[in-house]
Scaffold this motif. Structure first.
Motif, PDB file in Angstrom:
ATOM      1  N   VAL A  74       0.836  -1.202   0.000  1.00  0.00           N
ATOM      2  CA  VAL A  74       0.000   0.000   0.000  1.00  0.00           C
ATOM      3  C   VAL A  74       0.872   1.252   0.000  1.00  0.00           C
ATOM      4  O   VAL A  74       0.509   2.268  -0.587  1.00  0.00           O
ATOM      5  CB  VAL A  74      -0.927  -0.002   1.246  1.00  0.00           C
ATOM      6  N   PHE A  75       2.047   1.187   0.605  1.00  0.00           N
ATOM      7  CA  PHE A  75       2.906   2.353   0.712  1.00  0.00           C
ATOM      8  C   PHE A  75       3.926   2.459  -0.426  1.00  0.00           C
ATOM      9  O   PHE A  75       4.853   3.253  -0.336  1.00  0.00           O
ATOM     10  CB  PHE A  75       3.590   2.377   2.075  1.00  0.00           C
ATOM     11  N   GLY A  76       3.722   1.699  -1.476  1.00  0.00           N
ATOM     12  CA  GLY A  76       4.566   1.816  -2.659  1.00  0.00           C
ATOM     13  C   GLY A  76       3.812   2.392  -3.836  1.00  0.00           C
ATOM     14  O   GLY A  76       4.391   2.676  -4.876  1.00  0.00           O
ATOM     15  N   ASP A  77       2.524   2.596  -3.684  1.00  0.00           N
ATOM     16  CA  ASP A  77       1.657   3.050  -4.762  1.00  0.00           C
ATOM     17  C   ASP A  77       0.764   4.174  -4.231  1.00  0.00           C
ATOM     18  O   ASP A  77       0.006   3.959  -3.280  1.00  0.00           O
ATOM     19  CB  ASP A  77       0.814   1.853  -5.234  1.00  0.00           C
ATOM     20  N   ALA A  78       0.866   5.361  -4.830  1.00  0.00           N
ATOM     21  CA  ALA A  78       0.124   6.528  -4.341  1.00  0.00           C
ATOM     22  C   ALA A  78      -1.377   6.285  -4.334  1.00  0.00           C
ATOM     23  O   ALA A  78      -2.061   6.615  -3.360  1.00  0.00           O
ATOM     24  CB  ALA A  78       0.459   7.756  -5.187  1.00  0.00           C
ATOM     25  N   GLN A  79      -1.905   5.688  -5.388  1.00  0.00           N
ATOM     26  CA  GLN A  79      -3.347   5.464  -5.456  1.00  0.00           C
ATOM     27  C   GLN A  79      -3.809   4.459  -4.399  1.00  0.00           C
ATOM     28  O   GLN A  79      -4.837   4.672  -3.743  1.00  0.00           O
ATOM     29  CB  GLN A  79      -3.755   5.001  -6.850  1.00  0.00           C
ATOM     30  N   ALA A  80      -3.049   3.403  -4.210  1.00  0.00           N
ATOM     31  CA  ALA A  80      -3.404   2.403  -3.188  1.00  0.00           C
ATOM     32  C   ALA A  80      -3.332   3.029  -1.799  1.00  0.00           C
ATOM     33  O   ALA A  80      -4.185   2.763  -0.947  1.00  0.00           O
ATOM     34  CB  ALA A  80      -2.478   1.194  -3.283  1.00  0.00           C
ATOM     35  N   LEU A 177      -8.437  10.320  -6.382  1.00  0.00           N
ATOM     36  CA  LEU A 177      -7.667   9.392  -7.217  1.00  0.00           C
ATOM     37  C   LEU A 177      -7.611   9.880  -8.659  1.00  0.00           C
ATOM     38  O   LEU A 177      -6.580   9.740  -9.326  1.00  0.00           O
ATOM     39  CB  LEU A 177      -8.257   7.985  -7.128  1.00  0.00           C
ATOM     40  N   GLU A 178      -8.674  10.494  -9.134  1.00  0.00           N
ATOM     41  CA  GLU A 178      -8.682  11.056 -10.492  1.00  0.00           C
ATOM     42  C   GLU A 178      -7.702  12.223 -10.592  1.00  0.00           C
ATOM     43  O   GLU A 178      -6.993  12.355 -11.588  1.00  0.00           O
ATOM     44  CB  GLU A 178     -10.100  11.500 -10.886  1.00  0.00           C
ATOM     45  N   ILE A 179      -7.641  13.047  -9.571  1.00  0.00           N
ATOM     46  CA  ILE A 179      -6.670  14.145  -9.551  1.00  0.00           C
ATOM     47  C   ILE A 179      -5.252  13.604  -9.611  1.00  0.00           C
ATOM     48  O   ILE A 179      -4.407  14.092 -10.368  1.00  0.00           O
ATOM     49  CB  ILE A 179      -6.872  15.021  -8.288  1.00  0.00           C
ATOM     50  N   VAL A 180      -4.996  12.565  -8.849  1.00  0.00           N
ATOM     51  CA  VAL A 180      -3.658  11.946  -8.850  1.00  0.00           C
ATOM     52  C   VAL A 180      -3.351  11.373 -10.234  1.00  0.00           C
ATOM     53  O   VAL A 180      -2.256  11.598 -10.768  1.00  0.00           O
ATOM     54  CB  VAL A 180      -3.568  10.837  -7.761  1.00  0.00           C
ATOM     55  N   ARG A 181      -4.305  10.661 -10.818  1.00  0.00           N
ATOM     56  CA  ARG A 181      -4.076  10.077 -12.157  1.00  0.00           C
ATOM     57  C   ARG A 181      -3.750  11.155 -13.180  1.00  0.00           C
ATOM     58  O   ARG A 181      -2.792  11.032 -13.938  1.00  0.00           O
ATOM     59  CB  ARG A 181      -5.303   9.297 -12.614  1.00  0.00           C
ATOM     60  N   ARG A 182      -4.546  12.200 -13.212  1.00  0.00           N
ATOM     61  CA  ARG A 182      -4.376  13.262 -14.225  1.00  0.00           C
ATOM     62  C   ARG A 182      -3.103  14.085 -13.984  1.00  0.00           C
ATOM     63  O   ARG A 182      -2.521  14.579 -14.934  1.00  0.00           O
ATOM     64  CB  ARG A 182      -5.580  14.185 -14.247  1.00  0.00           C
TER      65      ARG A 182
END
Length: 185
Positions: A74-80, A177-182
């Motif tokens: 969980v702490f290796g992936d921003a979205q997770a 999560l959409e903000i992070v993706r974009r």
């Protein structure tokens, strides 16, 4: 009443259970002693006042809500990580109704300074972990962060969005999560 000394963790566990069952006002030296089956003096062996008991209980609640998950990925992936944090916020809201609201309003008068300090420590830890995750996430574009738009600043933005969600009691991370993706991928 039994005068057997109990452990500090037993006292905090009983305090958390009282909160779950009857709310924050149920936590006091006598009610916790009764819940533990010990004398009032046994509680005073660990906590010299109601304020000290409540303060330690606050810290214990924060620790329960944001304890590290068994899956360290969980702490290796921003979205997770963000999805996990929102899930923990929802868990905390269900387990301890009003906990986040009490903190946002300054918590209890006699425990205000210590309560705010514990809250700030927890929040600082969350911000630091978010920043570390942003720096570790291998999927984030190499040019996503600049001298002006740093991982630290973005972690602060994400954290602000989380605090806003707490106050609204909105535990759906999809917009964040959409903000992070974009922004980052």
């Amino acid at each position: 009443m039994n005068t057997v000394v109990t452990s500090k963790e037993d006292i905090l566990r009983a305090s958390r259970e009282l909160i779950r069952q009857r709310g924050w006002s149920a936590v006091n030296i006598r009610s916790v002693a009764a819940a533990c089956g010990v004398s009032v003096g046994s509680i005073y062996n660990y906590f010299d006042s109601k304020a000290a008991l409540v303060g330690a209980t606050v810290e214990s609640v924060w620790g329960e809500i944001f304890r590290r998950p068994e899956d360290g990925a969980v702490f290796g992936d921003a979205q997770a990580c963000i999805a996990w944090i929102y899930g923990q916020m929802e868990y905390g809201s269900r387990q301890y109704p009003g906990f986040f609201t009490l903190h946002s309003l300054g918590f209890l008068g006699e425990e205000k300074v210590r309560g705010q300090m514990r809250m700030q420590q927890t929040w600082q830890h969350i911000r630091e972990e978010l920043c570390a995750v942003l720096k570790r996430d291998a999927r984030i574009r190499a040019d996503a962060f600049t001298d002006l738009f740093t991982a630290e600043r973005f972690a602060d933005v994400l954290f602000s969005l989380m605090l806003s969600a707490l106050l609204r009691q909105d535990y759906d991370p999809s917009a964040v999560l959409e903000i992070v993706r974009r922004t980052l991928y």
